[in-house]
Design a protein around this motif. Structure first.
Motif, PDB file in Angstrom:
ATOM      1  N   TYR A 504     -22.779  39.833  17.599  1.00 56.17           N
ATOM      2  CA  TYR A 504     -22.635  38.518  16.990  1.00 56.17           C
ATOM      3  C   TYR A 504     -21.150  38.282  16.754  1.00 56.17           C
ATOM      4  N   GLY A 505     -20.664  37.094  17.097  1.00 57.31           N
ATOM      5  CA  GLY A 505     -19.234  36.847  17.014  1.00 57.31           C
ATOM      6  C   GLY A 505     -18.887  35.479  16.478  1.00 57.31           C
ATOM      7  N   ARG A 506     -17.608  35.314  16.192  1.00 57.49           N
ATOM      8  CA  ARG A 506     -17.021  34.039  15.778  1.00 57.49           C
ATOM      9  C   ARG A 506     -15.825  33.757  16.681  1.00 57.49           C
ATOM     10  N   PRO A 507     -16.056  33.301  17.904  1.00 55.34           N
ATOM     11  CA  PRO A 507     -14.959  33.110  18.846  1.00 55.34           C
ATOM     12  C   PRO A 507     -13.967  32.030  18.436  1.00 55.34           C
ATOM     13  N   ALA A 508     -14.397  31.077  17.613  1.00 58.83           N
ATOM     14  CA  ALA A 508     -13.506  30.010  17.149  1.00 58.83           C
ATOM     15  C   ALA A 508     -14.087  29.414  15.879  1.00 58.83           C
ATOM     16  N   GLU A 509     -13.286  28.613  15.182  1.00 56.39           N
ATOM     17  CA  GLU A 509     -13.778  27.974  13.976  1.00 56.39           C
ATOM     18  C   GLU A 509     -14.957  27.074  14.311  1.00 56.39           C
ATOM     19  N   ASN A 510     -16.003  27.150  13.494  1.00 58.08           N
ATOM     20  CA  ASN A 510     -17.256  26.396  13.656  1.00 58.08           C
ATOM     21  C   ASN A 510     -18.107  26.876  14.826  1.00 58.08           C
ATOM     22  N   ILE A 511     -17.694  27.943  15.505  1.00 53.08           N
ATOM     23  CA  ILE A 511     -18.425  28.450  16.669  1.00 53.08           C
ATOM     24  C   ILE A 511     -18.996  29.825  16.346  1.00 53.08           C
ATOM     25  N   TYR A 512     -20.272  30.023  16.683  1.00 53.95           N
ATOM     26  CA  TYR A 512     -20.952  31.307  16.519  1.00 53.95           C
ATOM     27  C   TYR A 512     -21.479  31.732  17.885  1.00 53.95           C
ATOM     28  N   SER A 513     -21.570  33.036  18.114  1.00 55.72           N
ATOM     29  CA  SER A 513     -22.070  33.521  19.397  1.00 55.72           C
ATOM     30  C   SER A 513     -22.991  34.712  19.193  1.00 55.72           C
ATOM     31  N   ARG A 514     -23.868  34.906  20.171  1.00 54.09           N
ATOM     32  CA  ARG A 514     -24.780  36.053  20.170  1.00 54.09           C
ATOM     33  C   ARG A 514     -25.032  36.489  21.606  1.00 54.09           C
ATOM     34  N   VAL A 515     -24.989  37.806  21.842  1.00 52.67           N
ATOM     35  CA  VAL A 515     -25.410  38.393  23.102  1.00 52.67           C
ATOM     36  C   VAL A 515     -26.360  39.529  22.774  1.00 52.67           C
ATOM     37  N   THR A 516     -27.574  39.498  23.330  1.00 51.77           N
ATOM     38  CA  THR A 516     -28.592  40.512  23.065  1.00 51.77           C
ATOM     39  C   THR A 516     -29.092  41.071  24.383  1.00 51.77           C
ATOM     40  N   ALA A 517     -29.158  42.398  24.474  1.00 51.51           N
ATOM     41  CA  ALA A 517     -29.606  43.038  25.716  1.00 51.51           C
ATOM     42  C   ALA A 517     -30.591  44.149  25.392  1.00 51.51           C
ATOM     43  N   GLY A 518     -31.587  44.321  26.261  1.00 50.73           N
ATOM     44  CA  GLY A 518     -32.569  45.382  26.080  1.00 50.73           C
ATOM     45  C   GLY A 518     -33.983  44.847  26.203  1.00 50.73           C
ATOM     46  N   TYR A 519     -34.891  45.450  25.467  1.00 48.78           N
ATOM     47  CA  TYR A 519     -36.279  45.001  25.415  1.00 48.78           C
ATOM     48  C   TYR A 519     -36.345  43.888  24.362  1.00 48.78           C
ATOM     49  N   TYR A 524     -40.975  40.757  27.461  1.00 53.07           N
ATOM     50  CA  TYR A 524     -39.835  40.625  28.354  1.00 53.07           C
ATOM     51  C   TYR A 524     -38.649  41.480  27.922  1.00 53.07           C
ATOM     52  N   ALA A 525     -37.960  42.010  28.926  1.00 54.48           N
ATOM     53  CA  ALA A 525     -36.687  42.687  28.753  1.00 54.48           C
ATOM     54  C   ALA A 525     -35.627  41.871  29.473  1.00 54.48           C
ATOM     55  N   GLY A 526     -34.354  42.136  29.162  1.00 54.46           N
ATOM     56  CA  GLY A 526     -33.296  41.409  29.847  1.00 54.46           C
ATOM     57  C   GLY A 526     -32.093  41.206  28.962  1.00 54.46           C
ATOM     58  N   VAL A 527     -31.380  40.111  29.216  1.00 51.84           N
ATOM     59  CA  VAL A 527     -30.166  39.767  28.478  1.00 51.84           C
ATOM     60  C   VAL A 527     -30.276  38.311  28.037  1.00 51.84           C
ATOM     61  N   SER A 528     -29.898  38.054  26.786  1.00 58.94           N
ATOM     62  CA  SER A 528     -29.931  36.706  26.231  1.00 58.94           C
ATOM     63  C   SER A 528     -28.579  36.406  25.600  1.00 58.94           C
ATOM     64  N   GLY A 529     -27.990  35.271  25.961  1.00 56.29           N
ATOM     65  CA  GLY A 529     -26.719  34.848  25.388  1.00 56.29           C
ATOM     66  C   GLY A 529     -26.821  33.471  24.779  1.00 56.29           C
ATOM     67  N   GLU A 530     -26.123  33.276  23.655  1.00 52.40           N
ATOM     68  CA  GLU A 530     -26.236  32.007  22.929  1.00 52.40           C
ATOM     69  C   GLU A 530     -24.910  31.680  22.269  1.00 52.40           C
ATOM     70  N   VAL A 531     -24.605  30.385  22.197  1.00 49.46           N
ATOM     71  CA  VAL A 531     -23.440  29.897  21.474  1.00 49.46           C
ATOM     72  C   VAL A 531     -23.871  28.706  20.631  1.00 49.46           C
ATOM     73  N   LEU A 532     -23.317  28.582  19.420  1.00 50.66           N
ATOM     74  CA  LEU A 532     -23.689  27.524  18.487  1.00 50.66           C
ATOM     75  C   LEU A 532     -22.435  26.919  17.866  1.00 50.66           C
ATOM     76  N   TRP A 533     -22.356  25.591  17.918  1.00 51.24           N
ATOM     77  CA  TRP A 533     -21.320  24.854  17.174  1.00 51.24           C
ATOM     78  C   TRP A 533     -21.975  24.267  15.942  1.00 51.24           C
ATOM     79  N   LYS A 534     -21.483  24.665  14.762  1.00 56.15           N
ATOM     80  CA  LYS A 534     -22.081  24.173  13.514  1.00 56.15           C
ATOM     81  C   LYS A 534     -21.040  24.245  12.392  1.00 56.15           C
ATOM     82  N   PRO A 535     -20.324  23.137  12.120  1.00 61.46           N
ATOM     83  CA  PRO A 535     -19.431  23.098  10.963  1.00 61.46           C
ATOM     84  C   PRO A 535     -20.221  23.260   9.668  1.00 61.46           C
ATOM     85  N   VAL A 536     -19.596  23.854   8.667  1.00 58.14           N
ATOM     86  CA  VAL A 536     -20.282  24.191   7.425  1.00 58.14           C
ATOM     87  C   VAL A 536     -20.884  22.974   6.758  1.00 58.14           C
TER      88      VAL A 536
END
Length: 700
Positions: A504-519, A524-536
């Motif tokens: 889980y990361g904060r690549p920039a202000e107001n930006i959140y990220s997630r990368v999940t890999a495995g089962y 389902y198994a695999g890789v899932s990536g997500e990014v979210l823009w959400k000001p407080v």
């Protein structure tokens, strides 16, 4: 009336269809208290001709009510094209809206749709008026009905109304609404005491299909009822119906806005430590390096100990002569404002008196979320003032701004978390068996080994259940991405629910990220990536997710299956772009557009009413480029979901909750990956406006 609470036509009672009203079969213009959630089970008839209706009704707004009903109707001859069962199981949705509140000289008036997106078994529409007398003890109702509600004693017509079974069901039948024969109905209800009530009505429902199939003998349009309130949450009713039947119902009600345990049982917080003017001006400790190091270490140790007693962990800290910033992990408080308040109090008792500006950042999945900045002098001044005054003195901002120069607490990383608890998996609305379930024991663990990094897993052992007895539906022309769920329930050995590495990361202000890999989940198994823009402080959030998946073996161990399911090939890639909106009054809307597991393209719309205490009640619907016939029964994926926070029932602060999703039969169209810890669900409650809705708990 200005509010529903002062309205004599507000009632917790429901009729035999499970919707608010003190009559029997017929609707009224009465409403339930705002946010009331009721469950009604009614029954009439006997033997093979017995009908049972189970209805979940929710007062979405003071004037708007929505109901979902699941009926087991005995004695009907099955419609061609449907399986032959001794009992016909049917789903139906109702909506009613009061467009005119009662006045001194005029009645309340409502308009409603019954079974507006079902199979046409119960479909009908109405306009109804209700007037109260004698301080609400007596109520008179009169209305006009269409569909089933226009089938007895017709007084006219508004055009041709299509009849017959509506295919797979699930699609709103716009072309039938308020068309066809029109009939009048009416009734009277009388409440002589707080607990006892009586009702008589003239019904405009001829029960044509039931009479045709010999399931019911309709001898009279007059129905009679008596009701008894055992408690605020429990009501019983008995009925004389159609001149030939008797019936009964029981209704359970609760209101998410009202806690099950009044007050709150958690220990009182520490009082704010008030400084003297002389000590607040003393910066001597910060000018001597040795004294500064000693004071900082002592403050951190004291603050950590105070927070641990509150169910909060100190994650990291920095301090200067006038400012201090702490990052915390909130383990206990579902109302995040309460975690802010208890941390701020502890800081006033552990930091040097010269420190005036206090900043507290909530950590979520190992990354900073919302930061709240308090002037210490305002904490001292406003401790006994309303919480809103402290909210006005508080500045909320993105915690990423303060994520530098911090000293991690010795227990921040690495750390290990685990839990063992029972689990229950439900399957509802299977025509062969309306309710199936598996129950057992589930163990979860998570290891945080670096900032934002975690390895997590969950293992389950089924103890009892019958989910393995359900039969997969026939081929739909789509890959079997969800409809083979029964095969995943047939193992009696331990199963791996998920086993993943996540960042889980904060690549920039107001930006959140997630990368999940495995089962990623049970199937389902695999890789899932997500990014979210959400000001407080924004009501709007935007996100995107992409997933690469491979189906897992049915035993849910470490093996994988081929993407070729026999009815189609599961695509490697799926994903969505999403928009999230806090619409006010607790309503949250979500729109997801993209590609689903079976390769179909479409959109999911969801609307939830989220309460400050953590309750959430909502509905969702997905429509893709898969036709209704290809999708199967239900026509498209849709359902209801309810989240109940443990704190509401226990009376003590607790972040755990239980979510139940009620949907049509598990189908392949519109199916989505069930990856853990999607960003918006984790971030939303730490941001405004949801955070401010619970600010009344700041001083608790």
């Amino acid at each position: 009336m200005s509010t529903a609470q002062a309205d004599p036509l507000t009632t917790k009672q429901t009729n035999i269809y499970g919707v608010p009203g003190r009559l029997i079969d017929m609707p009224t213009a009465e409403v339930a208290p705002d946010a009331q959630l009721s469950t009604t089970v009614s029954i009439y008839g006997s033997g093979n001709n017995q009908t049972t209706r189970t209805t979940l009704s929710f007062q979405m707004l003071p004037r708007l009510n929505a109901s979902f009903r699941y009926s087991a109707i005995g004695g009907l001859v099955p419609t061609p094209g449907r399986p032959t069962f001794t009992t016909l199981y049917d789903r139906s949705f109702d909506l009613s809206y009061r467009f005119l509140n009662e006045g001194k000289y005029h009645p309340a008036m409502s308009i409603g749709l019954r079974d507006f997106a079902g199979t046409n078994i119960y479909s009908g529409e109405y306009i109804v008026a209700t007037k109260s007398f004698a301080q609400g003890k007596l109520a008179l109702t009169a209305g006009l009905g269409w569909g089933r509600l226009g089938s007895y004693g017709s007084i006219g017509s508004t055009g041709t109304r299509k009849t017959g079974f509506l295919g797979q069901g699930g699609i709103p039948s716009y072309d039938r609404w308020f068309r066809g024969d029109v009939a009048a109905f009416g009734g009277l209800s009388y409440q002589p005491t707080e607990k006892l009530g009586f009702a008589v009505e003239y019904s405009s429902d001829a029960y044509d299909r039931e009479v045709r199939d010999g399931a019911l003998d309709h001898k009279s349009p007059w129905n009679f009822g008596v009701s008894y309130k055992a408690s605020e949450a429990l009501r019983f009713a008995a009925y004389s119906l159609y001149g030939d039947e008797i019936g009964a119902s029981v209704t359970l009600t609760l209101n998410p806005r009202n806690p099950a345990v009044k007050g709150g049982l958690e220990p009182a917080p520490l009082p704010v430590a008030v400084r003297s003017a002389q000590s607040a001006a003393d910066l001597g400790w910060s000018t001597d390096p040795a004294r500064r190091a000693s004071t900082t270490a002592q403050s951190q140790e004291t603050l950590s100990a105070l927070l641990e007693k509150e169910g909060i962990s100190l994650h990291a800290m920095s301090m200067s002569g006038r400012e201090a910033h702490v990052q915390i992990r909130n383990h206990r408080y579902d109302m995040r404002a309460q975690a802010f308040g208890r941390t701020a109090r502890a800081m006033t008792r552990s930091l040097p008196a010269s420190v005036e500006t206090l900043t507290v950042t909530l950590m979520t999945q190992g990354v900073p979320s919302t930061a709240a900045t308090f002037p210490r002098s305002d904490l001292e001044r406003l401790e006994n003032a309303p919480a809103q005054a402290m909210r006005e003195a508080t500045t909320l901002s993105d915690g990423r701004r303060f994520d530098t120069g911090l000293s991690y607490h010795e227990e921040a990383l690495p750390r290990f978390e685990y839990s063992v608890s029972p689990f229950l998996r439900l399957s509802v609305f299977d025509p062969e068996n309306p309710v199936r379930a598996n129950a057992g024991v589930q163990a979860k663990a998570k290891y945080h080994f670096a900032p934002g990094w975690a390895v997590s897993g969950s293992v389950s052992q089924k103890l009892v259940g019958n989910l393995d007895k359900s039969s997969p539906p026939g081929a739909s022309g789509l890959p079997r991405v969800r409809s083979n769920v029964a095969f995943y329930s047939r193992t009696d050995t331990p199963t791996i629910d998920h086993l993943t590495l996540a960042h889980y990361g904060r690549p920039a202000e107001n930006i959140y990220s997630r990368v999940t890999a495995g089962y990623l989940e049970r199937m389902y198994a695999g890789v899932s990536g997500e990014v979210l823009w959400k000001p407080v402080e924004s009501r709007l959030g935007l996100g995107a997710e992409i997933n690469y998946v491979q189906p897992r073996d049915f035993d849910q161990q470490f093996g994988l299956r081929s993407r070729n399911t026999g009815t189609g090939v599961i695509p490697e890639w799926n994903g969505h772009v999403s928009a999230y909106l806090d619409m006010g009054y607790g309503f949250h809307g979500q729109l997801d557009v993209g590609r689903y597991l079976a390769g179909d393209w479409g959109a999911t719309v969801a609307l939830d009413r989220v309460f400050a205490n953590g309750w959430s009640i909502g509905a969702f619907a997905t429509k893709t480029n898969v036709s209704s016939d290809t999708f199967g029964e239900g026509s498209f994926d849709k359902g209801l979901r309810i989240t109940i926070p443990f704190a509401w029932g226990l009376g003590t602060a607790n972040k755990r909750s239980s979510t139940t999703t009620l949907r049509s039969l598990t189908r392949d169209g519109g199916a989505r990956l069930e990856v853990e810890d999607r960003l918006y669900e984790r971030i939303r409650d730490t941001h405004d406006p949801q955070l401010s809705r619970g600010w009344g708990k700041f001083w608790r």
